[in-house]
Design a protein around this motif. Sequence first.
Motif, mmCIF file in Angstrom:
data_model
loop_
_atom_site.group_PDB
_atom_site.id
_atom_site.type_symbol
_atom_site.label_atom_id
_atom_site.label_comp_id
_atom_site.label_asym_id
_atom_site.label_seq_id
_atom_site.Cartn_x
_atom_site.Cartn_y
_atom_site.Cartn_z
ATOM 1 N N GLU A 134 4.240 -0.313 13.129
ATOM 2 C CA GLU A 134 3.978 1.054 13.968
ATOM 3 C C GLU A 134 4.887 2.271 13.427
ATOM 4 O OE1 GLU A 134 3.354 0.497 18.131
ATOM 5 O OE2 GLU A 134 3.508 2.748 18.512
ATOM 6 N N HIS A 135 6.084 1.885 13.636
ATOM 7 C CA HIS A 135 7.133 2.932 13.077
ATOM 8 C C HIS A 135 7.175 3.388 11.713
ATOM 9 C CE1 HIS A 135 9.253 3.510 16.894
ATOM 10 N NE2 HIS A 135 9.292 1.923 17.078
ATOM 11 N N ALA A 136 6.500 2.581 10.838
ATOM 12 C CA ALA A 136 6.397 2.802 9.581
ATOM 13 C C ALA A 136 4.877 3.831 9.361
ATOM 14 C CB ALA A 136 6.027 1.764 8.656
ATOM 15 N N SER A 159 0.758 -1.347 0.080
ATOM 16 C CA SER A 159 0.007 -0.015 -0.220
ATOM 17 C C SER A 159 0.812 1.317 0.159
ATOM 18 C CB SER A 159 -0.890 0.023 1.310
ATOM 19 O OG SER A 159 -0.261 0.175 2.371
ATOM 20 N N GLU A 160 0.394 2.342 0.318
ATOM 21 C CA GLU A 160 1.071 3.668 0.464
ATOM 22 C C GLU A 160 2.222 3.467 1.490
ATOM 23 O OE1 GLU A 160 0.387 7.004 -1.169
ATOM 24 O OE2 GLU A 160 -0.306 5.232 -2.450
ATOM 25 N N TYR A 161 2.059 2.556 2.201
ATOM 26 C CA TYR A 161 3.286 2.684 3.299
ATOM 27 C C TYR A 161 4.475 1.896 2.809
ATOM 28 C CZ TYR A 161 -0.784 4.170 6.084
ATOM 29 O OH TYR A 161 -1.907 4.651 6.557
ATOM 30 N N LYS A 162 4.449 1.310 1.613
ATOM 31 C CA LYS A 162 5.555 0.488 1.021
ATOM 32 C C LYS A 162 6.990 1.159 1.478
ATOM 33 C CE LYS A 162 7.393 -1.535 -3.157
ATOM 34 N NZ LYS A 162 8.920 -1.441 -2.535
ATOM 35 N N ASN A 163 7.105 2.440 1.108
ATOM 36 C CA ASN A 163 8.384 3.107 1.130
ATOM 37 C C ASN A 163 8.854 3.292 2.593
ATOM 38 O OD1 ASN A 163 8.812 3.712 -1.075
ATOM 39 N ND2 ASN A 163 8.096 5.806 -1.543
ATOM 40 N N ASP A 164 7.832 3.564 3.413
ATOM 41 C CA ASP A 164 8.205 3.615 5.020
ATOM 42 C C ASP A 164 8.570 2.235 5.553
ATOM 43 O OD1 ASP A 164 6.957 6.407 5.255
ATOM 44 O OD2 ASP A 164 5.437 5.069 4.336
ATOM 45 N N ILE A 165 7.797 1.103 5.096
ATOM 46 C CA ILE A 165 8.128 -0.207 5.565
ATOM 47 C C ILE A 165 9.724 -0.459 5.154
ATOM 48 C CG2 ILE A 165 7.665 -2.606 5.087
ATOM 49 C CD1 ILE A 165 5.478 -1.897 6.783
ATOM 50 N N ASP A 166 9.831 -0.265 3.560
ATOM 51 C CA ASP A 166 11.235 -0.545 3.201
ATOM 52 C C ASP A 166 12.369 0.351 3.996
ATOM 53 O OD1 ASP A 166 10.061 -2.121 1.394
ATOM 54 O OD2 ASP A 166 10.195 -0.832 -0.451
ATOM 55 N N GLU A 167 11.900 1.500 4.362
ATOM 56 C CA GLU A 167 13.104 2.349 4.861
ATOM 57 C C GLU A 167 13.640 1.905 6.184
ATOM 58 O OE1 GLU A 167 14.788 5.347 4.655
ATOM 59 O OE2 GLU A 167 14.136 5.462 2.409
ATOM 60 N N ILE A 183 14.756 7.668 23.500
ATOM 61 C CA ILE A 183 13.849 8.750 23.387
ATOM 62 C C ILE A 183 13.527 9.094 21.928
ATOM 63 C CG2 ILE A 183 13.635 11.347 23.782
ATOM 64 C CD1 ILE A 183 15.750 11.286 26.150
ATOM 65 N N LEU A 184 14.546 8.743 21.001
ATOM 66 C CA LEU A 184 14.311 9.017 19.607
ATOM 67 C C LEU A 184 13.337 8.180 18.853
ATOM 68 C CD1 LEU A 184 17.907 9.551 18.200
ATOM 69 C CD2 LEU A 184 15.930 11.293 18.231
ATOM 70 N N GLU A 185 13.254 6.758 19.503
ATOM 71 C CA GLU A 185 12.288 5.952 19.150
ATOM 72 C C GLU A 185 10.829 6.182 19.547
ATOM 73 O OE1 GLU A 185 12.956 1.950 20.381
ATOM 74 O OE2 GLU A 185 14.579 1.527 18.889
ATOM 75 N N THR A 186 10.607 6.771 20.429
ATOM 76 C CA THR A 186 9.125 7.389 20.899
ATOM 77 C C THR A 186 9.119 8.800 20.405
ATOM 78 O OG1 THR A 186 10.232 8.024 23.080
ATOM 79 C CG2 THR A 186 9.345 6.021 22.790
ATOM 80 N N LEU A 187 9.528 9.456 19.809
ATOM 81 C CA LEU A 187 9.356 10.796 19.138
ATOM 82 C C LEU A 187 8.623 10.797 17.446
ATOM 83 C CD1 LEU A 187 12.550 12.477 19.612
ATOM 84 C CD2 LEU A 187 10.311 12.985 21.143
ATOM 85 N N ILE A 188 7.255 11.543 17.526
ATOM 86 C CA ILE A 188 6.891 11.448 16.291
ATOM 87 C C ILE A 188 6.715 12.776 15.719
ATOM 88 C CG2 ILE A 188 4.675 11.214 14.943
ATOM 89 C CD1 ILE A 188 3.668 9.537 17.475
ATOM 90 N N SER A 189 7.722 13.100 14.737
ATOM 91 C CA SER A 189 7.967 14.568 14.236
ATOM 92 C C SER A 189 7.022 14.836 13.171
ATOM 93 C CB SER A 189 9.479 14.396 13.470
ATOM 94 O OG SER A 189 9.504 13.560 12.466
ATOM 95 N N ALA A 190 5.720 15.039 13.539
ATOM 96 C CA ALA A 190 4.848 15.403 12.478
ATOM 97 C C ALA A 190 4.255 16.643 12.937
ATOM 98 C CB ALA A 190 3.519 14.620 12.721
ATOM 99 N N ALA A 220 12.659 -1.288 7.526
ATOM 100 C CA ALA A 220 12.919 -2.679 7.488
ATOM 101 C C ALA A 220 14.140 -3.436 8.328
ATOM 102 C CB ALA A 220 12.592 -3.457 6.334
ATOM 103 N N MET A 221 15.284 -2.542 8.015
ATOM 104 C CA MET A 221 16.501 -2.771 8.581
ATOM 105 C C MET A 221 16.696 -2.766 10.183
ATOM 106 S SD MET A 221 18.853 -3.633 6.085
ATOM 107 C CE MET A 221 20.466 -3.129 6.705
ATOM 108 N N LYS A 222 15.763 -1.846 10.554
ATOM 109 C CA LYS A 222 16.063 -1.442 11.979
ATOM 110 C C LYS A 222 14.896 -2.122 12.788
ATOM 111 C CE LYS A 222 16.678 2.716 14.846
ATOM 112 N NZ LYS A 222 16.227 4.173 14.508
ATOM 113 N N TYR A 223 13.670 -2.529 12.361
ATOM 114 C CA TYR A 223 12.832 -3.051 13.141
ATOM 115 C C TYR A 223 11.960 -4.180 12.241
ATOM 116 C CZ TYR A 223 12.753 1.727 15.189
ATOM 117 O OH TYR A 223 13.021 2.856 15.769
#
Lengths: 208, 357
Positions: free
Chosen positions: B80-82, B60-68, B134-141, B70-73
């Motif tokens: 969730e992070h994606a 879906s629209e989240y493909k890029n986020d998942i790909d980005e 801390i960085l893991e729990t930030l949402i830069s929206a 996937a190495m970390k989570y």
Amino acid sequence: MVLQDVKPTRSELINLKRRIKLSESGHKLLKMKRDGLILEFFKILNEARNVRTELDAAFVLATDKINLASAVNGVVAVKSTAFSTKENPEIELSGHNIMGVFVPKINSTGVRKPLYERGYGIIGTNAYIDETADAFEDLVEKIITAAELETTMKRLLNEIEKTKRRVNALEFKVIPELIDTMKFIRFALEEVERESTFRLKRVKARQQ
Amino acid sequence: MDKIWGKKPRKSDKKKKGTSNYAYAVTRVRAMKSKLLPKETYPRLMNMGIDEITRFIQESEYKNDIDELAMKYSGADLAEHALNRNLALTYAKLLLITAGEPNYLISEYLRRYDIWNIKTLLRGKQYNASEEEILETLISAGELTYTTLSELAAMESYEEIIEALNETDYYPLLQEEYDGTNLAYIENELDKMYYSGLFGVIGKPRSKDRKLFARFIKLEVDAKNMGTLFRLKKAGVEQLDEIMPLMIEGGLELNTEKLASLPYEEFVEALRKTRYWDAISGVMVPDMDSLTGLECRLLKFSLESATTYSHVSPISIVPIMDYIIYKNNEVNNLRIIFRGKEAGLEDELIKDQLVVI
């Protein structure tokens, strides 16, 4: 005790008699201690069984609550809220004696906190977080109670095992061996007495 | 109520100036909205396993986020992070394609993420959490970019963080009030500041679209206040001077002062006369063990009410807000399904938490 090492003397016999008497009274006391410990153990066992059941239920509830809160708010939100914990619960360890066994008494402070003292803001959080915190506070309390009871049980069990070994050792090894040794000495002394009587008779017969 | 309209100008008020590009922004937003998952998707997702849902999200629209990421989570953390990353990028895009008034209104609305991030930074420093945690729990929206937030997270103490925020509207409150021990108070004040700032920005609503925007925020405030009142009453907090500082001003219908002073039974009785009763009556039982059902119903009600009038004022802030609500809701729903399935929650419970609008 190896019989060959025993000196068949009267003083040894008196010593042995004293040791047998001591062992028998020790055996009686240890038996009483073992029975007392078993009684205490069973008393705590029921309590511990109930606490363990409650602990299992509290764990399931807390897991469900945190899973639900993580699903609804996101793990990110749950983790961030958890950071706001102001102070950790404190545990104070003391102890008391049950028939010579030192068992722990755990007192905890700061486990259960009212909503407005948990450290997180009320407006920016929700009931999912509150209920997760409630469930985990309850779980920690149950863990502390279970730890106290189960450590007590473990120590009592160790002591029962130790006492049982002592009772058995006294009953089946030490006391029978002492009695055997006593019998051996008594027999040896009688033998010596018979020998000396016989010798006296021979001496008397030769004189006549 | 009047006192919260037209608050003193904020440092960011300069954004208000400039030509509004509603026509362009709304057209772009419509195109973006067409890419959102239709509501028929959720029952389908509910019948899928974790792997199938992951696959679905990847396509879906989240493909890029998942790909980005996937190495970390992996697993639900990856999802969730994606989802959060996608949400942040979508909101950033909204800020990019809007200018003038819509840009200003959106950025003010998205300040909730800045406040969230500031709270997380302060919580993290209080807890001595690592920079990574801390960085893991930030949402830069919001307005604070990921780079800024990373720099703030890397700082040694909360004092440094507060000093670094000296150009923001939050600085006076943080600098004057926060002493390192009163985080809960600061969090509440930040949240109240957000809503009072938002009401200040909306101003006294005259046009239809502003009225609808204001109505949405007021509904949210009422829902939040009602939730807080239930939570406090359940926790046995009865004192008015303890409850009132936790109430947000500017709700639509609830008289918080009156409700706060009532004992629980009368409080529930008073709610019967409000528009919210129909939404919450189904979960109201005499002895409320759990308030999650109630909060879920309130959220559903406020989102459904907010989107009911989305067709009114087609070239205004309303369709943009409508998109923001839909997008946020989509992310929430996907996370609920993913996390719920992963944790083995019952399907009925997961369905209850979903808001399908």
